[in-house]
Structures are given as structure tokens and as C-alpha cells.
Design an enzyme around this catalytic site. Structure first.
Site, mmCIF file in Angstrom:
data_model
loop_
_atom_site.group_PDB
_atom_site.id
_atom_site.type_symbol
_atom_site.label_atom_id
_atom_site.label_comp_id
_atom_site.label_asym_id
_atom_site.label_seq_id
_atom_site.Cartn_x
_atom_site.Cartn_y
_atom_site.Cartn_z
ATOM 1 N N LYS A 105 -39.511 60.368 36.153
ATOM 2 C CA LYS A 105 -41.092 59.341 36.847
ATOM 3 C C LYS A 105 -42.213 60.508 36.609
ATOM 4 C CE LYS A 105 -42.842 60.360 40.743
ATOM 5 N NZ LYS A 105 -44.024 61.123 40.228
ATOM 6 N N PRO A 115 -35.160 68.760 35.512
ATOM 7 C CA PRO A 115 -35.527 70.079 35.872
ATOM 8 C C PRO A 115 -35.354 70.508 37.855
ATOM 9 C CG PRO A 115 -36.453 70.459 34.272
ATOM 10 C CD PRO A 115 -35.858 69.153 33.931
ATOM 11 N N ILE A 116 -35.522 70.637 38.304
ATOM 12 C CA ILE A 116 -35.382 71.113 40.267
ATOM 13 C C ILE A 116 -37.067 71.436 40.142
ATOM 14 C CG2 ILE A 116 -35.355 71.444 42.308
ATOM 15 C CD1 ILE A 116 -32.678 70.282 40.844
ATOM 16 N N ALA A 117 -38.103 70.784 41.213
ATOM 17 C CA ALA A 117 -38.957 71.178 41.451
ATOM 18 C C ALA A 117 -40.177 70.603 40.040
ATOM 19 C CB ALA A 117 -39.177 72.208 41.930
ATOM 20 N N SER A 118 -39.641 69.569 38.862
ATOM 21 C CA SER A 118 -40.388 70.227 37.924
ATOM 22 C C SER A 118 -41.583 68.626 38.123
ATOM 23 C CB SER A 118 -39.154 70.130 36.837
ATOM 24 O OG SER A 118 -39.206 68.398 37.459
ATOM 25 N N VAL A 134 -41.800 65.134 38.490
ATOM 26 C CA VAL A 134 -40.560 64.057 37.298
ATOM 27 C C VAL A 134 -39.923 63.378 37.813
ATOM 28 C CG1 VAL A 134 -41.616 65.112 34.790
ATOM 29 C CG2 VAL A 134 -38.971 65.615 36.339
ATOM 30 N N SER A 189 -36.423 62.307 44.101
ATOM 31 C CA SER A 189 -36.885 60.775 44.519
ATOM 32 C C SER A 189 -35.849 60.138 43.669
ATOM 33 C CB SER A 189 -38.380 60.784 43.555
ATOM 34 O OG SER A 189 -39.067 61.625 45.249
ATOM 35 N N SER A 190 -35.776 59.806 42.417
ATOM 36 C CA SER A 190 -35.593 59.124 41.555
ATOM 37 C C SER A 190 -33.643 59.103 41.471
ATOM 38 C CB SER A 190 -35.534 59.624 39.900
ATOM 39 O OG SER A 190 -34.917 58.284 39.449
ATOM 40 N N ASP A 232 -42.402 59.156 47.127
ATOM 41 C CA ASP A 232 -42.540 58.299 45.614
ATOM 42 C C ASP A 232 -41.573 57.791 45.712
ATOM 43 O OD1 ASP A 232 -44.371 60.141 44.387
ATOM 44 O OD2 ASP A 232 -43.074 61.913 43.882
#
Length: 295
Positions: free
Chosen positions: A15, A102-105, A107, A111-112, A144
Site C-alpha cells: 500500500k 520490509p517490516i514496519a516500513s 507500506v 495489513s495486506s 489499514d
């Protein structure tokens, strides 16, 4: 519904918040936003199959950073849908997550992933549940998730749960860059100097590369200054996108992933190759966004 008991794969699209204005804060602490978001073809992948017992495994570049306990959004999504439908209709499943984002990025990767699991399990279990029902369950997992279920160009308002699809929105050439610095969404919101900004201006009637770029120039990501203060490497990512010829560059969400807008997919691929050659340890991906048409 597809009742094929073999494994199937669902895409979990990244996202990208092209613009994000923070417009207020509710009494419960949730922030109000006004955001234009698109979803990319590049992302994670979720493979689901019926199994003798529940199983969850993770592969991919960012697998080591993914928790395997019940706090993972993939497992929360599975368990929430199972509670909704009842255990008698939801036999055990194997879920394999290929973690490419990537984690905590910034995007919406987690959630996706949850959205892909909800879509995939609804089909695997042949459940009679509509999009509104999935969105309701998704919202219980995170603000999200409903927009990630939609996965088309949209404007999100409220806490991110009030969604308006944007018609006639063509696919965009994008380059995503993350300098390898996780950013805490909570820390970014806590560092905001202002939480009552004006909403987004009206979208152009006809959206193409040029009209969108001009519109983006008069919008913001209100989270970017706070994230930059926490992680100055975000500024270097934006600088590399600009050097590579991006028509417009900005941080997505709460960071640290940044995007560059390019007129064609081929130009985006060349730009990504250039950045990757200079920053081999960074996350760099050339991709295209999903259009407003069914894909």
C-alpha cells in the site's frame, strides 16, 4: 466459491500513500486522516491449502523479522474468520507467507498479508461472506486492512476505514526504496507537531502521470517530517530517487519506504537498477500500481 482443496496463492500488495494529511484526533487516540493510496503489483505472497492441522511458515528476504506467534496479523486474520464462521466450517489450513516487503516500513505489509488471508480463506473454506463482511472483520484487525482488501486506487478518510474508490486511475510506474531502517508508527504519530491539518484538495477530473504529479505537488505526507527526524536515512532514500529521475518522490505512510513516480514501467526499472547498484543493501523494487479497473 472456489472449493479446490489444492493450494492457491494470493497476492498481498504493498500500500502506497501518495498523499497523507492528518486532519484530527479522536478521543480514543486514533488519528483522522485524508489519504490517496494505491497498491502495487509487487508485494508479499500467501499460499493456502487445506491440511491435517493448522500450520504457518514464512520464507523470503524478510522472513527472519516475522513473528510466528499468535500476535502475527496472518494468524489473527485466520482466527478471526474462523470465529466468525464457526469451527465446523473452517477445517485446518496450511498458510505459507513469502515475505518480500520490509517490516514496519509504511507500506501496510502486515495489513495486506491479513487481507490476503481473509480473501484466501473465505474461498478455501467456501464461506458465504461478502466484501462488507470481510471488511468488518478486517477493521477489527487494524484500520489499514479494509483498504488492503479493496487493493485499488482509493481515498481513505476517518481512521482509514471510510473508503472512496477513485475511478479512471491508470497504473503508475513506481520505484520503492527503503534504506533498511524500521520506523515505529506510534513514535511517528507521537512526534507530530500538528494534528489538525486541512484535508486533501479535490482530485483532478482526469488522472494521468502529469495531472497527478501536479496535484501531488500541492499535497503532503504530514508524517514525513516527524519520520525524517527519527530516521534521517529517509532523506537519503528520497535523494537517490530524485537523482534517478523520479518525477515526484515522497515517503509512504509512516516510513521508511519512499516512492518515486515514473512515467513508464521501463523508466522505473532503469532507475531501480541504478539505485540498487549504488545501495545494494537497501530494499529497492520497480513496480506498477494496480489501476482502478479489475485486474
Amino acid at each position: 466459491m472456489d472449493t479446490d482443496i489444492g493450494s492457491r496463492t494470493w497476492h498481498a500488495h504493498a500500500k502506497i500513500n501518495l498523499a497523507l494529511h492528518v486532519t484530527g484526533r479522536r478521543a480514543d487516540g486514533y488519528h483522522l486522516i485524508d489519504s490517496l493510496a494505491v497498491f502495487t503489483r509487487f508485494g508479499d505472497r500467501v499460499e493456502i491449502a487445506l491440511a491435517d492441522s493448522d500450520d504457518f511458515t514464512v520464507s523470503g528476504r524478510y522472513a527472519p523479522a516475522v513473528p510466528l506467534d499468535a500476535g502475527n496479523l496472518v494468524l489473527k486474520a485466520r482466527d478471526a474468520l474462523r470465529r466468525e464462521a464457526g469451527s465446523g466450517r473452517t477445517p485446518p489450513v496450511s498458510i505459507k507467507l513469502e515475505k518480500n516487503l520490509p517490516i514496519a516500513s509504511g507500506v501496510g505489509g502486515g495489513s495486506s498479508d491479513a487481507a490476503a488471508v481473509l480473501r484466501g480463506l473465505a474461498q478455501t473454506w467456501a464461506l458465504d461472506i461478502d466484501d462488507a463482511g470481510l471488511a468488518r472483520i478486517g477493521l477489527s484487525l487494524g484500520a489499514d486492512v479494509p483498504m488492503c482488501l479493496a487493493a485499488k486506487p482509493l481515498v481513505a478518510r476517518g481512521i482509514g476505514d471510510e473508503l472512496s474508490m477513485v475511478p479512471d486511475f491508470s497504473a503508475l510506474g513506481l520505484v520503492l526504496v527503503n534504506p533498511g531502517t524500521p520506523v515505529s508508527t506510534a513514535d511517528v504519530f507521537a512526534a507530530l507537531s500538528r494534528r489538525d491539518n486541512e484535508p486533501l484538495p479535490p482530485l483532478p477530473r482526469s488522472i494521468d502521470f502529469h495531472s497527478l504529479r501536479n496535484w501531488l505537488e500541492v499535497t503532503r505526507n504530514d508524517l514525513e517530517p516527524a519520520a525524517l527526524a527519527l530516521q534521517p536515512a529517509i532523506g537519503r532514500a528520497l535523494s537517490w530517487l530524485n537523482k534517478a529521475g523520479s518525477g515526484f518522490s515522497r515517503m509512504s505512510g509512516s516510513g521508511a519506504t519512499c516512492f518515486g513516480l515514473f512515467e513508464t514501467g521501463n523508466v522505473a526499472k532503469r532507475a531501480a537498477a541504478e539505485i540498487r547498484s549504488r545501495q545494494p543493501d537497501w530494499f529497492v523494487a520497480a513496480t506498477r500500481s494496480m489501476s482502478s479497473e479489475a485486474e
